[in-house]
Design a protein around this motif. Structure first.
Motif, PDB file in Angstrom:
ATOM      1  N   PRO A   1       0.781  -1.264   0.095  1.00 39.70           N
ATOM      2  CA  PRO A   1       0.138   0.007   0.138  1.00 39.70           C
ATOM      3  C   PRO A   1       0.861   1.224  -0.064  1.00 39.70           C
ATOM      4  O   PRO A   1       0.346   2.373  -0.503  1.00 39.70           O
ATOM      5  CB  PRO A   1      -0.727  -0.042   1.210  1.00 39.70           C
ATOM      6  N   GLU A   2       2.140   1.244   0.534  1.00 40.25           N
ATOM      7  CA  GLU A   2       2.670   2.330   0.930  1.00 40.25           C
ATOM      8  C   GLU A   2       3.560   2.786  -0.333  1.00 40.25           C
ATOM      9  O   GLU A   2       3.844   1.979  -1.257  1.00 40.25           O
ATOM     10  CB  GLU A   2       3.800   2.197   1.959  1.00 40.25           C
ATOM     11  N   ARG A   3       3.887   4.172  -0.494  1.00 38.89           N
ATOM     12  CA  ARG A   3       4.680   4.792  -1.512  1.00 38.89           C
ATOM     13  C   ARG A   3       5.568   5.767  -1.088  1.00 38.89           C
ATOM     14  O   ARG A   3       5.338   6.165   0.160  1.00 38.89           O
ATOM     15  CB  ARG A   3       3.718   5.501  -2.747  1.00 38.89           C
ATOM     16  N   VAL A   4       6.752   5.780  -1.865  1.00 34.76           N
ATOM     17  CA  VAL A   4       7.739   7.158  -1.308  1.00 34.76           C
ATOM     18  C   VAL A   4       7.337   8.448  -2.224  1.00 34.76           C
ATOM     19  O   VAL A   4       7.294   8.182  -3.229  1.00 34.76           O
ATOM     20  CB  VAL A   4       8.943   6.622  -1.733  1.00 34.76           C
ATOM     21  N   LEU A   5       7.059   9.419  -1.463  1.00 37.78           N
ATOM     22  CA  LEU A   5       6.809  10.645  -2.229  1.00 37.78           C
ATOM     23  C   LEU A   5       7.392  11.712  -1.346  1.00 37.78           C
ATOM     24  O   LEU A   5       7.388  11.947  -0.371  1.00 37.78           O
ATOM     25  CB  LEU A   5       5.135  11.105  -2.001  1.00 37.78           C
ATOM     26  N   GLY A   6       8.299  12.540  -1.948  1.00 39.38           N
ATOM     27  CA  GLY A   6       9.147  13.591  -1.571  1.00 39.38           C
ATOM     28  C   GLY A   6      10.089  13.001  -0.545  1.00 39.38           C
ATOM     29  O   GLY A   6      10.331  13.690   0.427  1.00 39.38           O
ATOM     30  N   GLY A   7      10.639  11.829  -0.636  1.00 41.15           N
ATOM     31  CA  GLY A   7      11.689  11.374   0.094  1.00 41.15           C
ATOM     32  C   GLY A   7      11.030  10.492   1.421  1.00 41.15           C
ATOM     33  O   GLY A   7      11.781  10.034   2.365  1.00 41.15           O
ATOM     34  N   ARG A   8       9.543  10.527   1.652  1.00 48.29           N
ATOM     35  CA  ARG A   8       9.046   9.722   2.967  1.00 48.29           C
ATOM     36  C   ARG A   8       8.017   8.963   2.501  1.00 48.29           C
ATOM     37  O   ARG A   8       7.537   8.792   1.584  1.00 48.29           O
ATOM     38  CB  ARG A   8       8.496  11.030   3.826  1.00 48.29           C
ATOM     39  N   MET A   9       7.885   7.917   3.385  1.00 51.86           N
ATOM     40  CA  MET A   9       6.847   6.897   3.091  1.00 51.86           C
ATOM     41  C   MET A   9       5.496   7.335   3.644  1.00 51.86           C
ATOM     42  O   MET A   9       5.375   8.031   4.440  1.00 51.86           O
ATOM     43  CB  MET A   9       7.263   5.499   3.907  1.00 51.86           C
ATOM     44  N   ILE A  10       4.647   6.899   2.595  1.00 51.20           N
ATOM     45  CA  ILE A  10       3.081   7.635   2.863  1.00 51.20           C
ATOM     46  C   ILE A  10       2.260   6.193   2.738  1.00 51.20           C
ATOM     47  O   ILE A  10       2.494   5.440   1.754  1.00 51.20           O
ATOM     48  CB  ILE A  10       2.824   8.714   2.169  1.00 51.20           C
ATOM     49  N   TYR A  11       1.173   6.500   3.382  1.00 48.39           N
ATOM     50  CA  TYR A  11       0.112   5.333   3.301  1.00 48.39           C
ATOM     51  C   TYR A  11      -1.238   5.728   2.845  1.00 48.39           C
ATOM     52  O   TYR A  11      -1.436   7.107   3.267  1.00 48.39           O
ATOM     53  CB  TYR A  11      -0.121   4.575   4.781  1.00 48.39           C
ATOM     54  N   PRO A  12      -1.901   5.280   2.072  1.00 50.57           N
ATOM     55  CA  PRO A  12      -3.012   5.697   1.517  1.00 50.57           C
ATOM     56  C   PRO A  12      -4.383   5.549   2.898  1.00 50.57           C
ATOM     57  O   PRO A  12      -4.154   5.145   3.641  1.00 50.57           O
ATOM     58  CB  PRO A  12      -3.474   4.819   0.506  1.00 50.57           C
ATOM     59  N   PRO A  13      -5.266   6.282   2.564  1.00 52.59           N
ATOM     60  CA  PRO A  13      -6.501   6.435   3.421  1.00 52.59           C
ATOM     61  C   PRO A  13      -6.986   4.980   3.268  1.00 52.59           C
ATOM     62  O   PRO A  13      -6.951   4.191   2.451  1.00 52.59           O
ATOM     63  CB  PRO A  13      -7.361   7.427   2.743  1.00 52.59           C
ATOM     64  N   LYS A  14      -7.767   4.909   4.537  1.00 49.93           N
ATOM     65  CA  LYS A  14      -8.100   3.307   4.638  1.00 49.93           C
ATOM     66  C   LYS A  14      -9.357   3.196   3.456  1.00 49.93           C
ATOM     67  O   LYS A  14      -9.914   3.861   3.180  1.00 49.93           O
ATOM     68  CB  LYS A  14      -9.045   3.379   6.110  1.00 49.93           C
ATOM     69  N   GLY A  15      -9.134   1.961   2.999  1.00 46.65           N
ATOM     70  CA  GLY A  15      -9.934   1.281   1.856  1.00 46.65           C
ATOM     71  C   GLY A  15      -9.731   1.963   0.700  1.00 46.65           C
ATOM     72  O   GLY A  15     -10.399   1.734  -0.316  1.00 46.65           O
ATOM     73  N   ARG A  16      -8.620   2.591   0.555  1.00 50.18           N
ATOM     74  CA  ARG A  16      -8.046   3.301  -0.664  1.00 50.18           C
ATOM     75  C   ARG A  16      -6.837   2.836  -1.019  1.00 50.18           C
ATOM     76  O   ARG A  16      -6.114   2.109  -0.206  1.00 50.18           O
ATOM     77  CB  ARG A  16      -8.078   4.696  -0.534  1.00 50.18           C
ATOM     78  N   HIS A  17      -6.273   3.061  -2.236  1.00 45.06           N
ATOM     79  CA  HIS A  17      -4.880   2.821  -2.511  1.00 45.06           C
ATOM     80  C   HIS A  17      -4.461   4.049  -3.546  1.00 45.06           C
ATOM     81  O   HIS A  17      -5.169   4.687  -3.988  1.00 45.06           O
ATOM     82  CB  HIS A  17      -4.615   1.598  -3.452  1.00 45.06           C
ATOM     83  N   TRP A  18      -3.003   4.040  -3.529  1.00 48.03           N
ATOM     84  CA  TRP A  18      -2.262   5.095  -4.412  1.00 48.03           C
ATOM     85  C   TRP A  18      -2.715   4.900  -5.716  1.00 48.03           C
ATOM     86  O   TRP A  18      -2.466   3.828  -6.174  1.00 48.03           O
ATOM     87  CB  TRP A  18      -0.889   5.520  -3.903  1.00 48.03           C
ATOM     88  N   THR A  19      -3.104   6.016  -6.676  1.00 51.09           N
ATOM     89  CA  THR A  19      -3.462   5.714  -7.839  1.00 51.09           C
ATOM     90  C   THR A  19      -2.232   5.057  -8.780  1.00 51.09           C
ATOM     91  O   THR A  19      -2.655   4.266  -9.730  1.00 51.09           O
ATOM     92  CB  THR A  19      -4.115   6.981  -8.397  1.00 51.09           C
ATOM     93  N   PHE A  20      -0.958   5.541  -8.380  1.00 47.93           N
ATOM     94  CA  PHE A  20      -0.096   4.993  -9.459  1.00 47.93           C
ATOM     95  C   PHE A  20       1.034   4.170  -8.725  1.00 47.93           C
ATOM     96  O   PHE A  20       1.189   4.054  -7.603  1.00 47.93           O
ATOM     97  CB  PHE A  20       0.741   6.473  -9.838  1.00 47.93           C
ATOM     98  N   ILE A  21       1.612   3.341  -9.501  1.00 52.28           N
ATOM     99  CA  ILE A  21       2.843   2.614  -8.905  1.00 52.28           C
ATOM    100  C   ILE A  21       3.951   3.677  -8.746  1.00 52.28           C
ATOM    101  O   ILE A  21       4.204   4.618  -9.250  1.00 52.28           O
ATOM    102  CB  ILE A  21       3.157   1.483 -10.187  1.00 52.28           C
TER     103      ILE A  21
END
Length: 195
Positions: A37-57
């Motif tokens: 579920p996590e992605r790295v954005l701006g050098g930090r690990m981020i998790y999406p809102p509950k029941g959602r996913h980040w749109t892009f790989i």
């Protein structure tokens, strides 16, 4: 248009058009969960809102960050899937182009540049040929009419076969091909005693 294949070896090259609406910033999450579920954005690990996913790989996010199409909207907050309150919602800027769907009303279907009554537009045939074959593939039109298909195929570096029974059609196609700068040599074959 009907699209079909005789075998499992088929090609569809996605085509894009200029976006009709103004580019806009959209929250970068979509329905449903994905793993990881996590992605790295701006050098930090981020998790999406509950029941959602980040749109892009991750690779797409990296590319979009480089081109300035990703931002953190600091005026927005959300609870991530772990229940942690996060200040700043990741957003992406829509592209200047959009993927074509099956509605091609943005281009003309017909053209009348040669005086031939059923001439399709070069824009239409360009889109069809780019969508369904690659350079050096063979494009065939067995009712060539004004020759739009073979002319566009020639311009797009495809090999082609054009067939028609009418003398006016053959002369129109020949002239049209000879007007293309650096047109490759071609043959006109008469396979019968026709007009």
């Amino acid at each position: 248009l009907f699209w079909y294949s005789k075998s499992k070896n088929w090609i569809v090259n996605p085509q894009y058009k200029k976006r009709e609406k103004e580019q806009t910033w959209i929250n970068m999450h979509s329905p449903g969960e994905r793993h990881p579920p996590e992605r790295v954005l701006g050098g930090r690990m981020i998790y999406p809102p509950k029941g959602r996913h980040w749109t892009f790989i991750q690779e797409t996010i990296n590319e979009m960050e480089k081109s300035g199409r990703i931002r953190i909207n600091q005026s927005s907050e959300y609870f991530d899937m772990k229940g942690k309150k996060i200040k700043g919602m990741p957003q992406y800027l829509t592209s200047s182009e959009e993927l074509l769907d099956s509605n091609w009303t943005d281009i003309p279907g017909y053209s009348f540049s040669t005086g031939y009554p059923t001439e399709n537009s070069e824009q239409l045939l360009t889109r069809v040929i780019l969508s369904c074959c690659n350079e050096e593939d063979i494009v065939a039109d067995f009712f060539s009419g004004s020759g739009t298909t073979v002319a566009v195929a020639e311009k797009l570096k495809r090999r082609w076969i054009g067939v028609d029974i009418g003398k006016f059609s053959i002369h129109t196609i020949r002239k049209r091909l000879l007007d293309i700068p650096q047109c490759k040599p071609f043959e006109i074959l008469n396979l019968g005693n026709y007009q």
